[in-house]
Design a protein around this motif. Structure first.
Motif, PDB file in Angstrom:
ATOM      1  N   PHE A  82     -99.682 -23.154  78.276  1.00 11.76           N
ATOM      2  CA  PHE A  82     -99.824 -21.806  78.707  1.00 11.76           C
ATOM      3  C   PHE A  82    -100.790 -21.582  79.821  1.00 11.76           C
ATOM      4  CE2 PHE A  82    -101.888 -17.799  78.430  1.00 11.76           C
ATOM      5  CZ  PHE A  82    -100.812 -16.984  78.376  1.00 11.76           C
ATOM      6  N   ALA A  83    -100.120 -21.772  80.911  1.00  8.40           N
ATOM      7  CA  ALA A  83    -101.092 -22.128  82.435  1.00  8.40           C
ATOM      8  C   ALA A  83    -101.780 -23.418  82.026  1.00  8.40           C
ATOM      9  CB  ALA A  83    -101.689 -20.771  82.850  1.00  8.40           C
ATOM     10  N   ASP A 140     -87.072 -26.328  76.513  1.00 14.01           N
ATOM     11  CA  ASP A 140     -88.484 -26.244  76.569  1.00 14.01           C
ATOM     12  C   ASP A 140     -89.077 -27.301  77.753  1.00 14.01           C
ATOM     13  OD1 ASP A 140     -88.559 -24.397  74.578  1.00 14.01           O
ATOM     14  OD2 ASP A 140     -89.184 -25.803  72.967  1.00 14.01           O
ATOM     15  N   ILE A 141     -90.231 -27.080  77.849  1.00 12.47           N
ATOM     16  CA  ILE A 141     -90.916 -28.097  79.038  1.00 12.47           C
ATOM     17  C   ILE A 141     -92.031 -28.677  77.989  1.00 12.47           C
ATOM     18  CG2 ILE A 141     -92.171 -28.251  81.147  1.00 12.47           C
ATOM     19  CD1 ILE A 141     -89.296 -26.948  81.613  1.00 12.47           C
ATOM     20  N   VAL A 142     -92.023 -29.866  78.084  1.00 12.20           N
ATOM     21  CA  VAL A 142     -93.349 -30.533  77.609  1.00 12.20           C
ATOM     22  C   VAL A 142     -93.987 -31.234  78.371  1.00 12.20           C
ATOM     23  CG1 VAL A 142     -92.409 -30.711  75.069  1.00 12.20           C
ATOM     24  CG2 VAL A 142     -91.901 -32.438  76.690  1.00 12.20           C
ATOM     25  N   GLY A 143     -95.402 -31.541  78.321  1.00 12.12           N
ATOM     26  CA  GLY A 143     -96.176 -32.113  78.914  1.00 12.12           C
ATOM     27  C   GLY A 143     -96.708 -33.447  78.286  1.00 12.12           C
ATOM     28  N   LEU A 144     -96.403 -34.608  79.174  1.00 15.36           N
ATOM     29  CA  LEU A 144     -96.793 -35.955  78.421  1.00 15.36           C
ATOM     30  C   LEU A 144     -98.063 -36.558  79.123  1.00 15.36           C
ATOM     31  CD1 LEU A 144     -92.998 -37.121  77.843  1.00 15.36           C
ATOM     32  CD2 LEU A 144     -94.613 -35.767  76.395  1.00 15.36           C
ATOM     33  N   ILE A 202     -91.504 -19.684  81.563  1.00 23.64           N
ATOM     34  CA  ILE A 202     -91.495 -19.204  82.766  1.00 23.64           C
ATOM     35  C   ILE A 202     -92.234 -20.230  83.593  1.00 23.64           C
ATOM     36  CG2 ILE A 202     -92.271 -17.473  84.602  1.00 23.64           C
ATOM     37  CD1 ILE A 202     -93.000 -15.547  82.637  1.00 23.64           C
ATOM     38  N   LEU A 203     -91.408 -20.635  84.965  1.00 26.78           N
ATOM     39  CA  LEU A 203     -92.045 -21.542  85.817  1.00 26.78           C
ATOM     40  C   LEU A 203     -92.350 -20.699  87.089  1.00 26.78           C
ATOM     41  CD1 LEU A 203     -90.008 -23.303  84.081  1.00 26.78           C
ATOM     42  CD2 LEU A 203     -90.404 -25.001  85.536  1.00 26.78           C
ATOM     43  N   ASP A 204     -93.624 -20.400  87.335  1.00 22.14           N
ATOM     44  CA  ASP A 204     -94.282 -19.606  88.334  1.00 22.14           C
ATOM     45  C   ASP A 204     -94.421 -20.649  89.614  1.00 22.14           C
ATOM     46  OD1 ASP A 204     -95.210 -17.909  90.093  1.00 22.14           O
ATOM     47  OD2 ASP A 204     -97.103 -18.186  89.395  1.00 22.14           O
ATOM     48  N   ALA A 262     -95.504 -20.139  78.818  1.00 18.13           N
ATOM     49  CA  ALA A 262     -94.451 -19.773  77.593  1.00 18.13           C
ATOM     50  C   ALA A 262     -95.043 -18.579  76.796  1.00 18.13           C
ATOM     51  CB  ALA A 262     -94.232 -20.960  76.831  1.00 18.13           C
ATOM     52  N   PHE A 263     -93.996 -17.897  76.135  1.00 14.36           N
ATOM     53  CA  PHE A 263     -94.324 -16.812  75.310  1.00 14.36           C
ATOM     54  C   PHE A 263     -93.145 -16.457  74.521  1.00 14.36           C
ATOM     55  CE2 PHE A 263     -93.217 -14.667  79.031  1.00 14.36           C
ATOM     56  CZ  PHE A 263     -92.485 -13.481  78.718  1.00 14.36           C
ATOM     57  N   ASN A 264     -93.418 -15.706  73.282  1.00 16.45           N
ATOM     58  CA  ASN A 264     -92.181 -15.202  72.460  1.00 16.45           C
ATOM     59  C   ASN A 264     -91.992 -13.727  72.718  1.00 16.45           C
ATOM     60  OD1 ASN A 264     -91.831 -17.620  70.972  1.00 16.45           O
ATOM     61  ND2 ASN A 264     -93.740 -17.600  70.099  1.00 16.45           N
ATOM     62  N   TYR A 265     -90.816 -13.433  72.844  1.00 16.17           N
ATOM     63  CA  TYR A 265     -90.562 -11.800  73.225  1.00 16.17           C
ATOM     64  C   TYR A 265     -89.163 -11.627  72.403  1.00 16.17           C
ATOM     65  CZ  TYR A 265     -89.975  -7.429  75.458  1.00 16.17           C
ATOM     66  OH  TYR A 265     -89.814  -5.932  75.850  1.00 16.17           O
TER      67      TYR A 265
END
Length: 529
Positions: free
Chosen positions: A346-347, A360-364, A83-85, A73-76
């Motif tokens: 962030f990776a 958004d994507i959150v990790g739990l 981004i999901l790579d 994730a980043f701000n622009y």
């Protein structure tokens, strides 16, 4: 800031392509423009070079391929970009298919020399079925490749897309001078230097202006004018509604490795790409701007931090806001859970967030409560649809190669199976364990991760099985036909991780025979029935 404004700022997208088209390199350069990293890594199997940020598993760095989806994730420009790579290799396709349920749009990367490849076709087919908006990025223009018009034709014919070029190359390979940006009406000159902000951008509204010859040479100017005339005649003008409905796909040209054409892609992307979109659940359509939180697990990753043996469940937020330490309903288990340290990504770097918004994507952190496809809500019972489960195509016995480490092996297998990349079956008649995967390369990854993350060694033995069929057990388990089936096929019966009965058929013929002999017995090719 209001919920509505926060949601409109978000762009969540996946990057898909055939292996080696430059997907991870493009991700790196997007992060570079977002100011998220200072120096972009290249994906090479060379130990000395800086590795790519999104390839954070050790095996990815060694093999030079992505084997797991990573979230960045980043701000622009006042937008929050997620981004999901995804992995391009076909043996990891199911990870990519699941990830496509969590994105609002997609960038398809195509190699200028190889054109449209098999894996790209499969992934685009999935996006078309779901009407996901797609932008096509034709990469590696600094190398010799196919003619731009031939490539556009190939994209239309092989992928069934309707393209609208928003930039066009001036020359190709050794003769590559730059790109005419149709979207912004300017010319980008290529200098072949991959450091940041090197290219010169010249505003150019009128390509018939004689100054063009001075900038790129007479021959190139003449060719560009002819090409653009053809583009304007043959291809439709860009229509944002058609793009959002999945019926038109804008195309950009560039070279991710040389940082060329990436900023143009990103600038256009933040303007035209959709904010988080509504998602269908079995009960109703859920809209992102609803006040109440809902979200679903699309990926589980064991061992994000090998020192702590932690498992993370990746949750895509569909509606409302997710708040730290607030109890949410786990609809499958029917119980409320609280999360004290939800992560943003962030990776492999993670930070704890207090509040996350739809998109958004959150990790739990997960102690074994989650399965792929699980739904979390503020109390309403919802089940999100379309998270695929796959029937394995390869089967092997797994053996313990180090008897002193049987506990570690068991734990490792248990956690890795929860990621959904492979399935574990325990045979009824002798208790031996069989691993089923969609791609053969998965076995290597499992073996590598068991050894390096859990300190356990395993070996494999071939197990000639054609397909796994889940058996729907009848209401009356004393049914004569059912008991006869259990007796006759006992050598081929196993239980999966959830304890469901599975018939491991050795050929398509034996499946047909079972269907004929036991017409009331219901067989399914995935465990979700």
């Amino acid at each position: 800031m209001s919920l509505e404004t926060e949601i409109q700022k978000r762009r969540t997208f996946g990057i898909i392509s055939h292996p080696d088209a430059g997907k991870t390199t493009l991700t790196e350069k997007l992060l570079l423009f977002g100011g998220a990293i200072q120096e972009a890594g290249a994906v090479k199997s060379n130990k000395i070079k800086k590795g790519a940020t999104s390839d954070f598993m050790e095996i990815e760095r060694q093999r030079g391929i992505s084997v797991a989806t990573s979230v960045l994730a980043f701000n622009y420009k006042e937008h929050k970009i997620n981004i999901l790579d995804t992995p391009g290799h076909k043996d990891f396709a199911e990870d990519t298919f699941r990830t496509l349920t969590a994105v609002d749009s997609v960038i398809v990367v195509i190699d200028v020399a190889k054109g449209v490849e098999e894996q790209t076709q499969k992934l685009v087919e999935v996006c078309r079925m779901r009407n996901i908006p797609m932008i096509v990025f034709i990469n590696k223009l600094d190398r010799e490749g196919k003619d731009a018009f031939d490539l556009l034709d190939e994209v239309e014919q092989k992928l069934g897309l309707r393209v609208a070029p928003l930039s066009f190359p001036i020359g190709m390979g050794y003769d590559f001078k730059g790109i005419y940006n149709i979207w912004e009406k300017n010319i980008n000159l290529f200098s072949g230097d991959s450091r940041k902000n090197i290219e010169e951008t010249i505003s150019f509204d009128d390509i018939n202006n004689s100054d063009l010859e001075k900038i790129i040479s007479e021959r190139s100017a003449q060719k560009l004018r002819e090409d653009l005339e053809l583009v304007y005649e043959v291809y439709p003008t860009f229509d944002r509604d058609a793009y959002l409905n999945g019926t038109q796909q804008p195309v950009f040209f560039g070279s991710a490795l040389n940082n060329f054409g990436v900023r143009e892609l990103l600038d256009c992307f933040v303007e035209i790409a959709p904010a988080p979109r509504p998602k269908a659940s079995e009960e109703r359509l859920v809209r992102p701007e609803e006040k109440n939180f809902s979200g679903f697990v699309f990926k589980i990753h064991a061992n994000m931090d090998p020192n702590h043996r932690d498992r993370l469940a990746f949750v895509k937020i569909v509606s409302g806001t997710f708040e730290r330490n607030k109890p949410y309903l786990h609809t499958r288990l029917g119980k409320k859970l609280k999360f004290s340290s939800p992560n943003a990504f962030f990776a492999e770097k993670k930070e704890i967030v207090d509040i996350s918004y739809a998109g958004d994507i959150v990790g739990l952190h997960d102690t074994g409560n989650f399965k792929i496809g699980d739904t979390l809500t503020e109390g309403e019972v919802l089940h999100f649809k379309g998270i695929p489960s796959f029937s394995p195509e390869h089967f092997r016995y797994i053996n313990n190669a180090d008897p002193l480490k049987s506990k570690q092996l068991e734990k490792g297998i248990d956690q890795l199976m929860d990621e959904g990349v492979a399935q574990l079956f325990t045979l009824d008649f002798n208790g031996r364990k069989v691993i089923g995967t969609v791609g053969a390369l998965q076995y290597e990854v499992i073996q590598y991760r068991l050894e390096h993350e859990y300190g356990a060694k395993c070996s494999y033995e071939n197990f000639p099985i054609y397909k796994a069929c889940w058996v729907e057990e009848p209401e009356n388990t004393k049914d004569a036909d059912y008991l006869d089936f259990l007796r006759v096929k006992q050598k081929f019966l196993a239980r999966d991780k959830q304890g469901q009965l599975v018939f491991l058929a050795d050929s398509s013929f034996s499946i047909e025979m079972v269907k004929q002999k036991y017409p009331n017995l219901k067989l399914h090719f995935t465990s979700e029935f």
